[in-house]
Design a protein around this motif. Sequence first.
Motif, PDB file in Angstrom:
ATOM      1  N   GLU A   1      43.028  24.577  32.364  1.00  0.00           N
ATOM      2  CA  GLU A   1      42.568  25.470  31.296  1.00  0.00           C
ATOM      3  C   GLU A   1      41.748  24.653  30.295  1.00  0.00           C
ATOM      4  O   GLU A   1      42.306  24.045  29.384  1.00  0.00           O
TER       5      GLU A   1
ATOM      6  N   SER B   1      47.497  26.919  35.416  1.00  0.00           N
ATOM      7  CA  SER B   1      47.996  26.934  34.044  1.00  0.00           C
ATOM      8  C   SER B   1      48.907  25.751  33.765  1.00  0.00           C
ATOM      9  O   SER B   1      49.580  25.213  34.650  1.00  0.00           O
TER      10      SER B   1
ATOM     11  N   ARG C   1      44.370  30.003  24.522  1.00  0.00           N
ATOM     12  CA  ARG C   1      44.219  30.841  25.716  1.00  0.00           C
ATOM     13  C   ARG C   1      43.431  32.112  25.403  1.00  0.00           C
ATOM     14  O   ARG C   1      42.652  32.581  26.234  1.00  0.00           O
ATOM     15  N   ALA C   2      43.633  32.665  24.215  1.00  0.00           N
ATOM     16  CA  ALA C   2      42.876  33.856  23.825  1.00  0.00           C
ATOM     17  C   ALA C   2      41.379  33.540  23.748  1.00  0.00           C
ATOM     18  O   ALA C   2      40.539  34.353  24.171  1.00  0.00           O
TER      19      ALA C   2
ATOM     20  N   GLU D   1      40.078  33.307  27.368  1.00  0.00           N
ATOM     21  CA  GLU D   1      39.934  34.629  27.981  1.00  0.00           C
ATOM     22  C   GLU D   1      38.745  35.385  27.394  1.00  0.00           C
ATOM     23  O   GLU D   1      37.991  36.036  28.128  1.00  0.00           O
TER      24      GLU D   1
ATOM     25  N   LEU E   1      35.440  33.978  28.895  1.00  0.00           N
ATOM     26  CA  LEU E   1      35.135  34.444  30.250  1.00  0.00           C
ATOM     27  C   LEU E   1      34.777  35.921  30.262  1.00  0.00           C
ATOM     28  O   LEU E   1      33.898  36.355  31.015  1.00  0.00           O
ATOM     29  N   THR E   2      35.447  36.704  29.439  1.00  0.00           N
ATOM     30  CA  THR E   2      35.115  38.126  29.355  1.00  0.00           C
ATOM     31  C   THR E   2      33.696  38.322  28.852  1.00  0.00           C
ATOM     32  O   THR E   2      32.952  39.177  29.357  1.00  0.00           O
TER      33      THR E   2
ATOM     34  N   PHE F   1      38.656  36.382  36.284  1.00  0.00           N
ATOM     35  CA  PHE F   1      39.443  35.154  36.249  1.00  0.00           C
ATOM     36  C   PHE F   1      40.917  35.474  36.425  1.00  0.00           C
ATOM     37  O   PHE F   1      41.356  36.620  36.274  1.00  0.00           O
ATOM     38  N   THR F   2      41.674  34.430  36.742  1.00  0.00           N
ATOM     39  CA  THR F   2      43.126  34.548  36.812  1.00  0.00           C
ATOM     40  C   THR F   2      43.731  33.189  36.496  1.00  0.00           C
ATOM     41  O   THR F   2      43.075  32.158  36.662  1.00  0.00           O
ATOM     42  N   ALA F   3      44.973  33.196  36.032  1.00  0.00           N
ATOM     43  CA  ALA F   3      45.718  31.967  35.769  1.00  0.00           C
ATOM     44  C   ALA F   3      46.908  31.909  36.714  1.00  0.00           C
ATOM     45  O   ALA F   3      47.641  32.891  36.859  1.00  0.00           O
TER      46      ALA F   3
ATOM     47  N   ARG G   1      47.877  37.018  42.590  1.00  0.00           N
ATOM     48  CA  ARG G   1      46.874  36.783  41.547  1.00  0.00           C
ATOM     49  C   ARG G   1      45.451  36.804  42.121  1.00  0.00           C
ATOM     50  O   ARG G   1      44.541  37.381  41.513  1.00  0.00           O
TER      51      ARG G   1
END
Length: 287
Positions: free
Chosen positions: A181, A207, A249-250, A253, A256-257, A263-265, A275
């Motif tokens: 990450e 993660s 992490r926010a 995310e 990437l958005t 995406f996935t963790a 996932r």
Amino acid sequence: MGQHLNRAKRFFGTDTRGLLEGGRYALLHTRSMEFDDLRPYVPGDDVRDIDWRATARSGTVLIKRFVSEKHHKILLVADAGRNMTALAAGGETKRDVAEAILGAFGLITLGRSDEIGMVYGDARGCVSIRAGRGETHIESMLDHFYRHTATSPAPSSIEDQLRYVATHYRRRMLVVVVSDEPDVTLGLDEVTARLAARHDVLWAFVSDMPAVSGDSDGYDVATGAVVPSRTRLGRRVEVAYRRAEQRRRARLEAFLTTHAIPFTAIGRRDEIRPRLTAMAEVFARAG
């Protein structure tokens, strides 16, 4: 299969029907007249391929799939630096989780006409493996990645690997990034924007194990610095750390958005199948 693909198969299985199909992500369309099977319709499919009889019987819109209907040119981009020697959230090494994720994408290409290559590396530089097909080719790529991460890698720098791809890979591809990450920096934002403008991108994160999760001291694999246990740090510091992690992490995310990257963790290998399947569904609906 070799040892790396066998490990990936243990956690991902071999049923890859319908994954990475549909929408604008079907990068190259070729089709023989030999019927293969049926699969659910996804937006972007040719409506002329709907099997109306099968649809009426099942109550679900089904598409006729033909041999060699759709295939991709896939490039795996992997962090093979020191961060991969750390523990993932589930207690396994990130190297083992990343190997299984990369292997899962290799399994998806088997039995299809997909070509798959890899770029991996660390802060010292990148290794590029030309695209190819088949078990032997994929097993060799996984072995190169695994050996690199197991033999005193340099600090991680996924930004360097992404910049290499943005510079040297001009032809449109499906780029699958596997990393830890990372912190969102201006450099990472700039190179990701370049990649997303030219290629279709997926991102799977391994993660992190929480730094203050245990009652004994740990250490930072990137710097070697001691990380005090939560017992030594105290409750207030632990709470502040967890809040900072949530904010980090926010930001990741949101980053990437903003770039419209699915995406996935993944924190352990037994999460890989659900996932990646969920990410592939988002992937297929885009367009």
